[in-house]
Design a protein around this motif. Structure first.
Motif, PDB file in Angstrom:
ATOM      1  N   HIS A  68     -21.210  45.029  80.477  1.00  0.00           N
ATOM      2  CA  HIS A  68     -21.106  43.838  79.632  1.00  0.00           C
ATOM      3  C   HIS A  68     -20.615  44.221  78.233  1.00  0.00           C
ATOM      4  O   HIS A  68     -19.802  43.506  77.642  1.00  0.00           O
ATOM      5  CB  HIS A  68     -22.455  43.126  79.524  1.00  0.00           C
ATOM      6  CG  HIS A  68     -22.757  42.225  80.674  1.00  0.00           C
ATOM      7  ND1 HIS A  68     -22.119  41.027  80.860  1.00  0.00           N
ATOM      8  CD2 HIS A  68     -23.631  42.341  81.702  1.00  0.00           C
ATOM      9  CE1 HIS A  68     -22.584  40.438  81.946  1.00  0.00           C
ATOM     10  NE2 HIS A  68     -23.506  41.224  82.474  1.00  0.00           N
ATOM     11  N   TYR A  69     -21.102  45.348  77.732  1.00  0.00           N
ATOM     12  CA  TYR A  69     -20.681  45.802  76.395  1.00  0.00           C
ATOM     13  C   TYR A  69     -19.176  46.084  76.378  1.00  0.00           C
ATOM     14  O   TYR A  69     -18.470  45.621  75.480  1.00  0.00           O
ATOM     15  CB  TYR A  69     -21.462  47.065  76.011  1.00  0.00           C
ATOM     16  CG  TYR A  69     -20.929  47.748  74.780  1.00  0.00           C
ATOM     17  CD1 TYR A  69     -21.154  47.211  73.519  1.00  0.00           C
ATOM     18  CD2 TYR A  69     -20.177  48.911  74.869  1.00  0.00           C
ATOM     19  CE1 TYR A  69     -20.656  47.823  72.379  1.00  0.00           C
ATOM     20  CE2 TYR A  69     -19.681  49.533  73.737  1.00  0.00           C
ATOM     21  CZ  TYR A  69     -19.924  48.986  72.505  1.00  0.00           C
ATOM     22  OH  TYR A  69     -19.420  49.595  71.384  1.00  0.00           O
ATOM     23  N   TYR A  70     -18.691  46.804  77.372  1.00  0.00           N
ATOM     24  CA  TYR A  70     -17.264  47.133  77.397  1.00  0.00           C
ATOM     25  C   TYR A  70     -16.398  45.898  77.632  1.00  0.00           C
ATOM     26  O   TYR A  70     -15.321  45.773  77.054  1.00  0.00           O
ATOM     27  CB  TYR A  70     -16.970  48.195  78.455  1.00  0.00           C
ATOM     28  CG  TYR A  70     -17.406  49.574  78.039  1.00  0.00           C
ATOM     29  CD1 TYR A  70     -17.011  50.122  76.828  1.00  0.00           C
ATOM     30  CD2 TYR A  70     -18.213  50.348  78.856  1.00  0.00           C
ATOM     31  CE1 TYR A  70     -17.408  51.385  76.435  1.00  0.00           C
ATOM     32  CE2 TYR A  70     -18.614  51.620  78.473  1.00  0.00           C
ATOM     33  CZ  TYR A  70     -18.202  52.126  77.257  1.00  0.00           C
ATOM     34  OH  TYR A  70     -18.596  53.371  76.876  1.00  0.00           O
ATOM     35  N   ARG A  71     -16.879  44.981  78.465  1.00  0.00           N
ATOM     36  CA  ARG A  71     -16.107  43.753  78.670  1.00  0.00           C
ATOM     37  C   ARG A  71     -16.067  42.942  77.370  1.00  0.00           C
ATOM     38  O   ARG A  71     -15.063  42.318  77.048  1.00  0.00           O
ATOM     39  CB  ARG A  71     -16.692  42.937  79.818  1.00  0.00           C
ATOM     40  CG  ARG A  71     -15.777  41.787  80.216  1.00  0.00           C
ATOM     41  CD  ARG A  71     -16.144  41.158  81.517  1.00  0.00           C
ATOM     42  NE  ARG A  71     -17.311  40.304  81.358  1.00  0.00           N
ATOM     43  CZ  ARG A  71     -17.726  39.458  82.297  1.00  0.00           C
ATOM     44  NH1 ARG A  71     -17.113  39.394  83.461  1.00  0.00           N
ATOM     45  NH2 ARG A  71     -18.779  38.712  82.090  1.00  0.00           N
ATOM     46  N   SER A  72     -17.157  43.002  76.615  1.00  0.00           N
ATOM     47  CA  SER A  72     -17.178  42.333  75.319  1.00  0.00           C
ATOM     48  C   SER A  72     -16.140  42.934  74.378  1.00  0.00           C
ATOM     49  O   SER A  72     -15.443  42.209  73.668  1.00  0.00           O
ATOM     50  CB  SER A  72     -18.581  42.443  74.704  1.00  0.00           C
ATOM     51  OG  SER A  72     -18.591  41.883  73.427  1.00  0.00           O
ATOM     52  N   LEU A  73     -16.038  44.273  74.367  1.00  0.00           N
ATOM     53  CA  LEU A  73     -15.021  44.923  73.534  1.00  0.00           C
ATOM     54  C   LEU A  73     -13.619  44.470  73.923  1.00  0.00           C
ATOM     55  O   LEU A  73     -12.778  44.222  73.058  1.00  0.00           O
ATOM     56  CB  LEU A  73     -15.121  46.441  73.658  1.00  0.00           C
ATOM     57  CG  LEU A  73     -16.296  47.133  72.994  1.00  0.00           C
ATOM     58  CD1 LEU A  73     -16.241  48.629  73.263  1.00  0.00           C
ATOM     59  CD2 LEU A  73     -16.313  46.862  71.504  1.00  0.00           C
ATOM     60  N   CYS A  74     -13.368  44.388  75.219  1.00  0.00           N
ATOM     61  CA  CYS A  74     -12.046  43.945  75.693  1.00  0.00           C
ATOM     62  C   CYS A  74     -11.765  42.515  75.238  1.00  0.00           C
ATOM     63  O   CYS A  74     -10.679  42.221  74.727  1.00  0.00           O
ATOM     64  CB  CYS A  74     -11.971  44.027  77.216  1.00  0.00           C
ATOM     65  SG  CYS A  74     -12.067  45.696  77.867  1.00  0.00           S
ATOM     66  N   ASN A  75     -12.741  41.634  75.423  1.00  0.00           N
ATOM     67  CA  ASN A  75     -12.560  40.245  75.004  1.00  0.00           C
ATOM     68  C   ASN A  75     -12.360  40.133  73.503  1.00  0.00           C
ATOM     69  O   ASN A  75     -11.566  39.314  73.039  1.00  0.00           O
ATOM     70  CB  ASN A  75     -13.754  39.389  75.449  1.00  0.00           C
ATOM     71  CG  ASN A  75     -13.631  38.948  76.890  1.00  0.00           C
ATOM     72  OD1 ASN A  75     -12.573  38.545  77.337  1.00  0.00           O
ATOM     73  ND2 ASN A  75     -14.730  39.041  77.628  1.00  0.00           N
ATOM     74  N   LEU A  76     -13.063  40.950  72.741  1.00  0.00           N
ATOM     75  CA  LEU A  76     -12.902  40.948  71.284  1.00  0.00           C
ATOM     76  C   LEU A  76     -11.477  41.349  70.914  1.00  0.00           C
ATOM     77  O   LEU A  76     -10.834  40.691  70.080  1.00  0.00           O
ATOM     78  CB  LEU A  76     -13.915  41.902  70.636  1.00  0.00           C
ATOM     79  CG  LEU A  76     -13.818  42.084  69.127  1.00  0.00           C
ATOM     80  CD1 LEU A  76     -14.015  40.763  68.400  1.00  0.00           C
ATOM     81  CD2 LEU A  76     -14.829  43.118  68.660  1.00  0.00           C
ATOM     82  N   GLN A  77     -10.964  42.392  71.530  1.00  0.00           N
ATOM     83  CA  GLN A  77      -9.612  42.851  71.230  1.00  0.00           C
ATOM     84  C   GLN A  77      -8.549  41.845  71.680  1.00  0.00           C
ATOM     85  O   GLN A  77      -7.490  41.758  71.073  1.00  0.00           O
ATOM     86  CB  GLN A  77      -9.344  44.213  71.876  1.00  0.00           C
ATOM     87  CG  GLN A  77     -10.157  45.328  71.284  1.00  0.00           C
ATOM     88  CD  GLN A  77      -9.871  45.542  69.811  1.00  0.00           C
ATOM     89  OE1 GLN A  77      -8.743  45.412  69.343  1.00  0.00           O
ATOM     90  NE2 GLN A  77     -10.913  45.845  69.057  1.00  0.00           N
ATOM     91  N   LEU A  78      -8.837  41.105  72.730  1.00  0.00           N
ATOM     92  CA  LEU A  78      -7.887  40.105  73.224  1.00  0.00           C
ATOM     93  C   LEU A  78      -8.013  38.751  72.519  1.00  0.00           C
ATOM     94  O   LEU A  78      -7.248  37.834  72.787  1.00  0.00           O
ATOM     95  CB  LEU A  78      -8.071  39.928  74.737  1.00  0.00           C
ATOM     96  CG  LEU A  78      -7.715  41.143  75.591  1.00  0.00           C
ATOM     97  CD1 LEU A  78      -8.149  40.937  77.040  1.00  0.00           C
ATOM     98  CD2 LEU A  78      -6.227  41.443  75.512  1.00  0.00           C
TER      99      LEU A  78
END
Length: 182
Positions: free
Chosen positions: A68-78
């Protein structure tokens, strides 16, 4: 009679608890090994591919705080800020001891212009890092500046500079011009 039932029932319950604990630990170790490919994608800034990777992992391991943390990072960058906020809150609900998660949540709230909420998250991150992480201190200073706590913001930046943060030094030298560009 109750003692007899307890005598036979207690070992059964303890055995189930042990195997449940063992399964959770095994899944965590196994899950950590399988997330390295996604971490590699993030490192190479392939956020869409990483987002798909972590979404697939979360279908199999829905309680993985790290996924969930890494998916959050991806969504933040996108730029998917609300999806990023949902994922980071899920991550924190499964593991609330990771300081980086609070920094990420603070960045998301900052981008959503919730400066008070961002400050609280950066403050939590600083607590988890024991005031030894310059990134958490810098972001807390930025949030403090936005909510009008200029003196405390300067103290955070100075403390971050003492820990070797060049960005905080730049912010102090340019009279906070950098903050207005974020």
């Amino acid at each position: 009679m109750e003692w007899l039932v307890l005598f036979f029932f207690l070992p059964f319950v303890l055995t189930l608890m042990f195997f449940n604990w063992l399964e959770e630990k095994f899944i965590t170790i196994k899950n950590r090994e399988k997330l390295e490919d996604g971490e590699h994608l993030i490192h190479h800034r392939k956020y869409k591919e990483a987002l798909s990777f972590f979404t697939e992992k979360l279908k199999r391991f829905p309680k993985s705080a790290k996924a969930h943390y890494y998916r959050s990072l991806c969504n933040l960058q996108l730029g998917n800020l609300y999806s990023a906020l949902y994922d980071i809150e899920q991550s924190l609900s499964f593991d609330n001891t990771v300081g980086e998660s609070y920094v990420t949540k603070g960045k998301i709230l900052y981008k959503l212009e919730d400066y008070d909420g961002a400050f609280l998250e950066f403050d939590k991150a600083d607590w988890h890092f024991r005031s030894e992480n310059p990134i958490a201190l810098r972001w807390r200073g930025i949030a403090r500046y936005q909510i009008g706590q200029r003196k405390n913001a300067i103290e955070d930046f100075q403390q971050a500079v003492q820990l070797g943060d060049e960005d905080s030094d730049y912010i102090l030298r340019t009279s906070f011009e950098y903050i207005h560009k974020i």
